[in-house]
Design a protein around this motif. Structure first.
Motif, PDB file in Angstrom:
ATOM      1  N   MET A   1       0.715  -1.130   0.022  1.00 35.54           N
ATOM      2  CA  MET A   1      -0.052  -0.054  -0.147  1.00 35.54           C
ATOM      3  C   MET A   1       0.629   1.319  -0.036  1.00 35.54           C
ATOM      4  O   MET A   1       1.665   1.328   0.865  1.00 35.54           O
ATOM      5  N   VAL A   2       0.620   2.154  -0.982  1.00 33.41           N
ATOM      6  CA  VAL A   2       1.423   3.349  -1.071  1.00 33.41           C
ATOM      7  C   VAL A   2       0.575   4.623  -0.532  1.00 33.41           C
ATOM      8  O   VAL A   2       1.163   5.641  -0.577  1.00 33.41           O
ATOM      9  N   GLY A   3      -0.882   4.234  -0.086  1.00 37.64           N
ATOM     10  CA  GLY A   3      -1.366   5.559   0.372  1.00 37.64           C
ATOM     11  C   GLY A   3      -2.144   6.322  -0.718  1.00 37.64           C
ATOM     12  O   GLY A   3      -2.027   5.825  -1.880  1.00 37.64           O
ATOM     13  N   THR A   4      -2.399   7.349  -0.200  1.00 41.46           N
ATOM     14  CA  THR A   4      -3.550   8.217  -1.239  1.00 41.46           C
ATOM     15  C   THR A   4      -2.876   9.498  -1.610  1.00 41.46           C
ATOM     16  O   THR A   4      -3.290  10.521  -2.049  1.00 41.46           O
ATOM     17  N   ASP A   5      -1.254   9.677  -1.234  1.00 43.31           N
ATOM     18  CA  ASP A   5      -0.700  10.859  -1.303  1.00 43.31           C
ATOM     19  C   ASP A   5      -0.344  11.236  -2.949  1.00 43.31           C
ATOM     20  O   ASP A   5      -0.606  10.115  -3.750  1.00 43.31           O
ATOM     21  N   VAL A   6      -0.485  12.343  -3.320  1.00 35.00           N
ATOM     22  CA  VAL A   6      -0.639  12.898  -4.652  1.00 35.00           C
ATOM     23  C   VAL A   6       0.858  12.600  -5.294  1.00 35.00           C
ATOM     24  O   VAL A   6       1.227  12.699  -6.490  1.00 35.00           O
ATOM     25  N   HIS A   7       1.923  12.318  -4.481  1.00 33.79           N
ATOM     26  CA  HIS A   7       3.272  12.126  -5.112  1.00 33.79           C
ATOM     27  C   HIS A   7       3.322  10.747  -5.488  1.00 33.79           C
ATOM     28  O   HIS A   7       2.736   9.692  -4.879  1.00 33.79           O
ATOM     29  N   ARG A   8       4.070  10.262  -6.397  1.00 34.08           N
ATOM     30  CA  ARG A   8       4.127   8.958  -7.046  1.00 34.08           C
ATOM     31  C   ARG A   8       5.154   8.438  -6.106  1.00 34.08           C
ATOM     32  O   ARG A   8       6.291   9.036  -5.473  1.00 34.08           O
ATOM     33  N   PHE A   9       4.986   6.904  -6.141  1.00 31.01           N
ATOM     34  CA  PHE A   9       5.975   6.184  -5.303  1.00 31.01           C
ATOM     35  C   PHE A   9       6.402   4.790  -5.996  1.00 31.01           C
ATOM     36  O   PHE A   9       6.149   3.842  -5.822  1.00 31.01           O
ATOM     37  N   ASP A  10       6.796   5.129  -7.369  1.00 30.95           N
ATOM     38  CA  ASP A  10       7.161   4.289  -8.099  1.00 30.95           C
ATOM     39  C   ASP A  10       8.505   3.329  -7.852  1.00 30.95           C
ATOM     40  O   ASP A  10       8.419   2.048  -8.246  1.00 30.95           O
ATOM     41  N   ARG A  11       9.269   3.840  -6.999  1.00 35.50           N
ATOM     42  CA  ARG A  11      10.217   3.018  -6.317  1.00 35.50           C
ATOM     43  C   ARG A  11       9.686   1.726  -5.891  1.00 35.50           C
ATOM     44  O   ARG A  11      10.303   0.835  -5.878  1.00 35.50           O
ATOM     45  N   LEU A  12       8.615   1.769  -4.836  1.00 40.70           N
ATOM     46  CA  LEU A  12       8.158   0.801  -4.032  1.00 40.70           C
ATOM     47  C   LEU A  12       7.727  -0.052  -4.960  1.00 40.70           C
ATOM     48  O   LEU A  12       7.735  -1.340  -5.055  1.00 40.70           O
ATOM     49  N   PRO A  49      -5.333   1.287  -8.292  1.00 42.53           N
ATOM     50  CA  PRO A  49      -4.911   2.609  -7.623  1.00 42.53           C
ATOM     51  C   PRO A  49      -5.397   2.993  -6.284  1.00 42.53           C
ATOM     52  O   PRO A  49      -4.486   3.301  -5.525  1.00 42.53           O
ATOM     53  N   PHE A  50      -6.496   2.607  -5.955  1.00 38.78           N
ATOM     54  CA  PHE A  50      -6.968   2.946  -4.648  1.00 38.78           C
ATOM     55  C   PHE A  50      -8.186   1.966  -4.215  1.00 38.78           C
ATOM     56  O   PHE A  50      -8.800   1.199  -5.018  1.00 38.78           O
ATOM     57  N   LEU A  51      -8.282   1.543  -2.992  1.00 39.22           N
ATOM     58  CA  LEU A  51      -9.079   0.618  -2.573  1.00 39.22           C
ATOM     59  C   LEU A  51     -10.140   1.230  -1.455  1.00 39.22           C
ATOM     60  O   LEU A  51      -9.681   2.237  -0.668  1.00 39.22           O
ATOM     61  N   ALA A  52     -11.406   1.092  -1.642  1.00 43.38           N
ATOM     62  CA  ALA A  52     -12.368   1.398  -0.718  1.00 43.38           C
ATOM     63  C   ALA A  52     -12.003   0.998   0.659  1.00 43.38           C
ATOM     64  O   ALA A  52     -11.241  -0.032   0.632  1.00 43.38           O
ATOM     65  N   HIS A  53     -12.305   1.831   1.510  1.00 42.55           N
ATOM     66  CA  HIS A  53     -12.037   1.460   2.835  1.00 42.55           C
ATOM     67  C   HIS A  53     -12.511   0.096   3.247  1.00 42.55           C
ATOM     68  O   HIS A  53     -11.426  -0.892   3.695  1.00 42.55           O
ATOM     69  N   ASP A  54     -13.632  -0.510   2.905  1.00 42.74           N
ATOM     70  CA  ASP A  54     -13.887  -2.115   3.243  1.00 42.74           C
ATOM     71  C   ASP A  54     -13.058  -3.074   2.499  1.00 42.74           C
ATOM     72  O   ASP A  54     -12.678  -4.003   2.996  1.00 42.74           O
ATOM     73  N   GLU A  55     -12.748  -2.597   1.218  1.00 42.79           N
ATOM     74  CA  GLU A  55     -11.643  -3.484   0.469  1.00 42.79           C
ATOM     75  C   GLU A  55     -10.265  -3.583   1.004  1.00 42.79           C
ATOM     76  O   GLU A  55      -9.796  -4.791   1.174  1.00 42.79           O
ATOM     77  N   LEU A  56      -9.779  -2.456   1.329  1.00 40.60           N
ATOM     78  CA  LEU A  56      -8.630  -2.459   2.404  1.00 40.60           C
ATOM     79  C   LEU A  56      -8.633  -3.187   3.432  1.00 40.60           C
ATOM     80  O   LEU A  56      -7.738  -3.797   3.740  1.00 40.60           O
ATOM     81  N   GLN A  57      -9.443  -2.868   4.156  1.00 37.56           N
ATOM     82  CA  GLN A  57      -9.709  -3.879   5.578  1.00 37.56           C
ATOM     83  C   GLN A  57      -9.725  -5.041   5.381  1.00 37.56           C
ATOM     84  O   GLN A  57      -9.188  -6.106   6.040  1.00 37.56           O
ATOM     85  N   ARG A  58     -10.379  -5.679   4.208  1.00 40.87           N
ATOM     86  CA  ARG A  58     -10.483  -7.206   3.883  1.00 40.87           C
ATOM     87  C   ARG A  58      -9.165  -7.478   3.385  1.00 40.87           C
ATOM     88  O   ARG A  58      -8.623  -8.623   3.913  1.00 40.87           O
ATOM     89  N   GLY A  71       3.068   6.161   6.001  1.00 38.90           N
ATOM     90  CA  GLY A  71       2.043   6.836   6.658  1.00 38.90           C
ATOM     91  C   GLY A  71       1.495   6.405   8.045  1.00 38.90           C
ATOM     92  O   GLY A  71       1.187   5.039   8.074  1.00 38.90           O
ATOM     93  N   PRO A  72       1.655   7.199   8.893  1.00 39.54           N
ATOM     94  CA  PRO A  72       1.094   6.558  10.176  1.00 39.54           C
ATOM     95  C   PRO A  72      -0.312   6.068  10.374  1.00 39.54           C
ATOM     96  O   PRO A  72      -0.373   4.939  10.853  1.00 39.54           O
ATOM     97  N   ALA A  73      -1.073   6.316   9.408  1.00 38.42           N
ATOM     98  CA  ALA A  73      -2.489   5.882   9.506  1.00 38.42           C
ATOM     99  C   ALA A  73      -2.456   4.224   8.959  1.00 38.42           C
ATOM    100  O   ALA A  73      -3.167   3.431   9.435  1.00 38.42           O
ATOM    101  N   THR A  74      -1.577   4.179   7.751  1.00 44.10           N
ATOM    102  CA  THR A  74      -1.461   2.966   7.141  1.00 44.10           C
ATOM    103  C   THR A  74      -0.839   1.966   8.211  1.00 44.10           C
ATOM    104  O   THR A  74      -1.113   0.631   8.233  1.00 44.10           O
ATOM    105  N   ILE A  75       0.249   2.610   8.800  1.00 46.59           N
ATOM    106  CA  ILE A  75       1.020   1.663   9.723  1.00 46.59           C
ATOM    107  C   ILE A  75      -0.033   1.107  10.959  1.00 46.59           C
ATOM    108  O   ILE A  75      -0.170   0.166  11.256  1.00 46.59           O
ATOM    109  N   THR A  76      -0.854   2.198  11.248  1.00 46.28           N
ATOM    110  CA  THR A  76      -1.645   1.800  12.444  1.00 46.28           C
ATOM    111  C   THR A  76      -2.653   0.853  11.863  1.00 46.28           C
ATOM    112  O   THR A  76      -3.114  -0.269  12.897  1.00 46.28           O
ATOM    113  N   GLU A  77      -3.322   0.803  10.724  1.00 46.12           N
ATOM    114  CA  GLU A  77      -4.225   0.007  10.504  1.00 46.12           C
ATOM    115  C   GLU A  77      -3.502  -1.428  10.291  1.00 46.12           C
ATOM    116  O   GLU A  77      -4.374  -2.509  10.667  1.00 46.12           O
TER     117      GLU A  77
END
Length: 178
Positions: A1-12, A49-58, A71-77
């Motif tokens: 998961m690269v999160g929802t930031d506007v910056h690209r994270f092609d490296r990962l 590109p993105f997963l809805a919250h329930d898809e991400l939880q699943r 990202g702190p929220a992603t790590i916490t989840e």
């Protein structure tokens, strides 16, 4: 998961693609789900590109391993779902973010044993190989019954608003919003 930031994270995304391509011959059963945000779409079947919250939880519930940005929220989840996440922090010198807060935060959590820090491709490959060989190496006690901190915060804000409304209606009370 690269999160929802506007910056690209092609490296990962590229590191994951290379690792997965190298695994195909050894363990084709490895399924890699990639939430790539605004990064280049990987050449993998399960990429979005993105997963809805329930898809991400699943996805996190079903995953053996979680790899994410810092990202702190992603790590916490991820931790809430019972994962010691493998964290690759975004690097502002590569235009992956506006500042170095992900690096600082991830390094602190890595030093405390709360994440598996992977700041290089070789770190990520080693962590993934270890996790595929023994997924328990990155498992925490899941606590699905633990309240979502966002609900607690929303409840606290609701109480504050209710108190403000109630006290503004008290007789003789001067209204604060003039």
């Amino acid at each position: 998961m690269v999160g929802t930031d506007v910056h690209r994270f092609d490296r990962l995304v590229e590191w994951l693609e290379r690792w997965h391509a190298g695994r195909d011959a050894l363990a084709p059963e490895v399924r890699l789900v990639v939430q790539h945000g605004r990064s280049r779409a990987p050449r993998l079947a399960d990429a979005a590109p993105f997963l809805a919250h329930d898809e991400l939880q699943r996805a996190m519930t079903e995953a053996d391993l979680v790899v994410c940005h810092g990202g702190p929220a992603t790590i916490t989840e991820a931790r809430r779902h019972g994962h010691l996440p493998i964290v690759v922090p975004r690097d502002p010198t590569r235009d992956e973010h506006v500042d170095d807060h992900q690096q600082l935060f991830s390094r602190r959590l890595g030093a405390a044993g709360m994440v598996r820090l992977a700041e290089s491709e070789s770190d990520l490959v080693a962590a993934l190989d270890r996790g595929v060989a023994d997924p328990r190496a990155y498992a925490l006690s899941a606590d699905p019954g633990r309240p979502d901190p966002r609900v607690a915060a929303a409840t606290a804000v609701g109480r504050i608003v209710e108190d403000l409304v109630r006290t503004s209606r008290e007789p003789g009370r001067r209204r604060w919003w003039r």
